[in-house]
Design an enzyme around this catalytic site. Structure first.
Site, PDB file in Angstrom:
ATOM      1  N   LYS A  20       0.817  -1.208   0.000  1.00  9.34           N
ATOM      2  CA  LYS A  20       0.000   0.000   0.000  1.00  9.34           C
ATOM      3  C   LYS A  20       0.861   1.274   0.000  1.00  9.34           C
ATOM      4  O   LYS A  20       2.060   1.220   0.289  1.00  9.34           O
ATOM      5  CB  LYS A  20      -0.960  -0.043   1.190  1.00  9.34           C
ATOM      6  CG  LYS A  20      -1.964  -1.199   1.069  1.00  9.34           C
ATOM      7  CD  LYS A  20      -2.950  -1.217   2.203  1.00  9.34           C
ATOM      8  CE  LYS A  20      -3.947  -2.348   2.038  1.00  9.34           C
ATOM      9  NZ  LYS A  20      -4.930  -2.393   3.127  1.00  9.34           N
ATOM     10  N   PHE A  66     -15.770   3.001   7.024  1.00  9.31           N
ATOM     11  CA  PHE A  66     -14.386   3.321   6.663  1.00  9.31           C
ATOM     12  C   PHE A  66     -14.159   3.423   5.157  1.00  9.31           C
ATOM     13  O   PHE A  66     -13.065   3.768   4.721  1.00  9.31           O
ATOM     14  CB  PHE A  66     -13.427   2.276   7.255  1.00  9.31           C
ATOM     15  CG  PHE A  66     -13.673   0.878   6.772  1.00  9.31           C
ATOM     16  CD1 PHE A  66     -13.112   0.424   5.581  1.00  9.31           C
ATOM     17  CD2 PHE A  66     -14.463   0.007   7.505  1.00  9.31           C
ATOM     18  CE1 PHE A  66     -13.332  -0.858   5.127  1.00  9.31           C
ATOM     19  CE2 PHE A  66     -14.694  -1.287   7.057  1.00  9.31           C
ATOM     20  CZ  PHE A  66     -14.128  -1.728   5.864  1.00  9.31           C
ATOM     21  N   ARG A 114       2.091  -7.120   8.718  1.00 15.41           N
ATOM     22  CA  ARG A 114       1.260  -5.989   9.162  1.00 15.41           C
ATOM     23  C   ARG A 114       1.701  -5.479  10.533  1.00 15.41           C
ATOM     24  O   ARG A 114       1.593  -4.294  10.811  1.00 15.41           O
ATOM     25  CB  ARG A 114      -0.212  -6.387   9.160  1.00 15.41           C
ATOM     26  CG  ARG A 114      -0.771  -6.487   7.745  1.00 15.41           C
ATOM     27  CD  ARG A 114      -2.220  -6.888   7.750  1.00 15.41           C
ATOM     28  NE  ARG A 114      -2.801  -6.823   6.418  1.00 15.41           N
ATOM     29  CZ  ARG A 114      -3.782  -7.600   6.011  1.00 15.41           C
ATOM     30  NH1 ARG A 114      -4.289  -8.520   6.842  1.00 15.41           N
ATOM     31  NH2 ARG A 114      -4.276  -7.477   4.804  1.00 15.41           N
ATOM     32  N   ASN A 124      -2.789  -0.667   7.107  1.00 13.25           N
ATOM     33  CA  ASN A 124      -2.186  -1.929   7.535  1.00 13.25           C
ATOM     34  C   ASN A 124      -1.111  -2.437   6.579  1.00 13.25           C
ATOM     35  O   ASN A 124      -0.722  -3.587   6.621  1.00 13.25           O
ATOM     36  CB  ASN A 124      -3.270  -2.988   7.762  1.00 13.25           C
ATOM     37  CG  ASN A 124      -4.074  -3.301   6.518  1.00 13.25           C
ATOM     38  OD1 ASN A 124      -3.785  -2.801   5.430  1.00 13.25           O
ATOM     39  ND2 ASN A 124      -5.088  -4.123   6.678  1.00 13.25           N
ATOM     40  N   HIS A 127      -2.078  -5.815   1.371  1.00  6.36           N
ATOM     41  CA  HIS A 127      -3.366  -6.444   1.084  1.00  6.36           C
ATOM     42  C   HIS A 127      -3.123  -7.860   0.583  1.00  6.36           C
ATOM     43  O   HIS A 127      -2.124  -8.127  -0.081  1.00  6.36           O
ATOM     44  CB  HIS A 127      -4.112  -5.649  -0.009  1.00  6.36           C
ATOM     45  CG  HIS A 127      -5.301  -6.359  -0.561  1.00  6.36           C
ATOM     46  ND1 HIS A 127      -6.533  -6.325   0.038  1.00  6.36           N
ATOM     47  CD2 HIS A 127      -5.431  -7.158  -1.668  1.00  6.36           C
ATOM     48  CE1 HIS A 127      -7.382  -7.054  -0.678  1.00  6.36           C
ATOM     49  NE2 HIS A 127      -6.736  -7.571  -1.711  1.00  6.36           N
TER      50      HIS A 127
END
Length: 185
Positions: A20, A66, A114, A124, A127
């Site tokens: 990410k 979220f 994570r 986190n 993915h």
């Protein structure tokens, strides 16, 4: 006489891994951990998604509190998408990732990715696909040019066997019976 080398294992399952935006600068470090964990990186690309693309990718999360923060976060910078392959890739990747909440991961799975790279539940770091069908869908999304070999199931598997495998076996076994070679190999 040369010793026979064992055949290398064939990766039988693929999963999608995303690094990410907030940890994209740790790409080499994370990829090294992935490779040392027995994964093969089949495809890899760096890209930046628009908020609309993120909304489409996380469509199953639509309507959750979220969701707007997730799409904003995932479109905030470049990310790295990888197709990982190995035996039981999905479950091994989920195990390596640890719990989705990074705070919880630090308590229960301190060696997970994570726990090491994530900040909280939203940020986190990485993915992973949840199951086989989501892995297929997500790989197609991130790598639209990818050719995914579908694994036939139930009636499709029976049809494939009847159409392609059985006639070939029948022809080969019939030829063997007619010739009766001393060494059938």
């Amino acid at each position: 006489m040369q010793p026979l080398m064992p055949e290398p294992p064939i990766p039988v399952e693929k999963t999608l891994a995303l690094i990410k935006p907030d940890v994209c600068d740790k790409e080499e470090e994370i990829e090294d951990i992935i490779l040392r964990s027995g994964f093969l990186v089949v495809q890899k690309r760096k890209l930046q998604l628009s908020p609309e693309q993120c909304s489409n990718f996380y469509a199953d999360q639509y309507g959750k509190m979220f969701f707007p923060n997730l799409t904003a976060y995932m479109s905030s910078g470049p990310l790295v998408a990888m197709v990982l392959a190995r035996h039981n890739a999905i479950s091994y990747w989920k195990e390596l990732l640890g719990p989705s909440n990074s705070i919880k991961a630090r308590e229960t799975h301190p060696d997970s990715l994570r726990a090491i790279y994530g900040t909280d539940d939203l940020r986190n770091a990485l993915h992973g696909s949840h199951n086989f069908s989501s892995a297929e869908k997500e790989i197609r999304f991130m790598f639209p040019e990818a050719i995914l070999e579908p694994i036939p199931t139930q009636q499709a598997a029976v049809d494939y066997l009847n159409l392609y495998v059985n006639p070939t076996l029948l022809a080969g076994l019939t030829a063997l019976c007619k010739e009766k070679p001393a060494d059938p190999m």
